[in-house]
Scaffold this motif. Structure first.
Motif, short mmCIF file in Angstrom:
data_model
loop_
_atom_site.label_atom_id
_atom_site.label_comp_id
_atom_site.label_asym_id
_atom_site.label_seq_id
_atom_site.Cartn_x
_atom_site.Cartn_y
_atom_site.Cartn_z
N ILE A 36 0.85 -1.18 0.00
CA ILE A 36 0.00 0.00 0.00
C ILE A 36 0.89 1.24 0.00
O ILE A 36 1.78 1.37 0.83
N PHE A 37 0.62 2.12 -0.93
CA PHE A 37 1.31 3.41 -1.00
C PHE A 37 0.39 4.48 -0.42
O PHE A 37 -0.72 4.68 -0.91
N PHE A 38 0.83 5.16 0.63
CA PHE A 38 0.09 6.27 1.19
C PHE A 38 0.70 7.55 0.63
O PHE A 38 1.87 7.85 0.89
N ILE A 39 -0.10 8.30 -0.14
CA ILE A 39 0.41 9.47 -0.84
C ILE A 39 -0.20 10.74 -0.26
O ILE A 39 -1.41 10.85 -0.11
N HIS A 40 0.66 11.69 0.05
CA HIS A 40 0.21 13.01 0.51
C HIS A 40 0.79 14.08 -0.40
O HIS A 40 1.97 14.03 -0.77
N VAL A 41 -0.07 15.04 -0.73
CA VAL A 41 0.36 16.17 -1.55
C VAL A 41 0.48 17.40 -0.66
O VAL A 41 -0.46 17.77 0.03
N ILE A 42 1.65 18.02 -0.66
CA ILE A 42 1.86 19.25 0.11
C ILE A 42 1.19 20.39 -0.63
O ILE A 42 1.64 20.80 -1.70
N GLY A 43 0.06 20.88 -0.08
CA GLY A 43 -0.69 21.93 -0.74
C GLY A 43 -0.31 23.31 -0.24
O GLY A 43 0.39 23.46 0.76
N GLN A 44 -0.81 24.31 -0.95
CA GLN A 44 -0.52 25.69 -0.58
C GLN A 44 -1.72 26.34 0.12
O GLN A 44 -1.56 27.27 0.90
#
Length: 302
Positions: A36-44
């Motif tokens: 399982i890949f847990f992906i987080h996007v650093i938003g602005q």
């Protein structure tokens, strides 16, 4: 649950994460998932709110926050390997996602769902789900991964057959002995020209639906699972399904998604997209592995 060996879970570090992580853990156990890949996007946007409690926002601090949340809620198969991925926001973030799914050979994408959030066709979650080369599971906030009442909308097509086969596999793995298939039929405009009343023609259409279901289910190995057909008269298919979901406490919808031959704008299918927006229950949009658009096709059509 042979399909879901490699899974991606979108992590926001917010309230939606618990339900998504717990659902992914359940799938991990049922499918003996490899990774399982847990992906987080650093938003602005809303940065202070999103990263509340962190002294400084760095990839390392976010990685540790992800580890903390996932270790708290994930109770999947001990054999499933976990990997954390952090990406920085950009106008092309959805393209990067699609590239990752292609390269990682992903089987299932797990996204959060807030009522109305996905209603706009131009939002990133819809674009990703529409073009992803894998099945997509939408999990609302606060949902517990205990699906006992599974419903599969069917129109007797190959796409519906694929969805019901996944539902049967899910039921076998989770020891659910019964699933329901719902078909929404309607009375065609101009029915009166045949000299019959509306009620008489409705009975004829229901008879056709029952006959078609028998032919449909005879082609499927139900593996000992009791598949109960439901026939409902209604012109608005989405509203009829939503009404049934509420009335009979359905806790998981499994819907077939169209392949690329249906046109780039409708890879999920219009009914599936409407249900994503309207239903308050988890929804699994089933795609055959490899039937999503290629990455380069997606680039051209986003």
């Amino acid at each position: 649950m042979y399909r879901f060996k490699r899974i991606v879970v979108a992590i926001t570090l917010g309230d939606q994460d618990e339900a998504k992580i717990r659902y992914a853990a359940m799938v991990s156990r049922l499918a003996s998932s490899e990774k399982i890949f847990f992906i987080h996007v650093i938003g602005q946007e809303d940065k202070d709110k999103e990263y509340k409690g962190l002294k400084e926002v760095t990839e390392e601090s976010i990685w540790h926050r992800m580890e903390e949340i996932i270790s708290k809620y994930f109770d999947g198969s001990p054999d499933t390997k976990l990997e954390y991925v952090i990406m920085k926001n950009s106008p092309l973030i959805h393209i990067k996602f699609l590239n990752i799914f292609e390269e990682m050979n992903i089987d299932l994408l797990v996204l959060g769902k807030i009522r109305g959030e996905l209603a706009k066709r131009g939002t990133i979650p819809v674009k990703i789900a529409r073009k992803a080369p894998c099945s997509v599971l939408f999990v609302p906030v606060g949902i517990k991964p205990e699906p006992a009442n599974i419903l599969v909308p069917v129109d007797f097509s190959d796409i519906s057959q694929d969805a019901i086969e996944v539902a049967i596999t899910f039921a076998v793995a989770s020891d659910v002995r019964n699933i329901r298939c719902i078909n929404i039929y309607n009375v065609p405009i101009g029915y009166y020209e045949g000299g019959k009343s509306y009620e008489e023609f409705a009975e004829i259409m229901r008879g056709h639906a029952e006959t078609n279901f028998k032919k449909f289910i005879d082609k499927i190995d139900t593996r000992g699972i009791n598949v109960t057909p439901v026939f409902k008269l209604g012109r608005n298919v989405c509203e009829a399904i939503d009404e049934y979901v509420r009335q009979y406490y359905i806790d998981l919808l499994i819907v077939g998604a169209r392949g690329r031959r249906a046109g780039a704008a409708f890879v999920l299918g219009s009914l599936t997209e409407k249900l994503i927006c309207s239903t308050s229950m988890p929804l699994l949009a089933v795609k055959k592995k490899g039937e999503g658009m290629s990455f380069f096709e997606a680039l051209l059509r986003l």
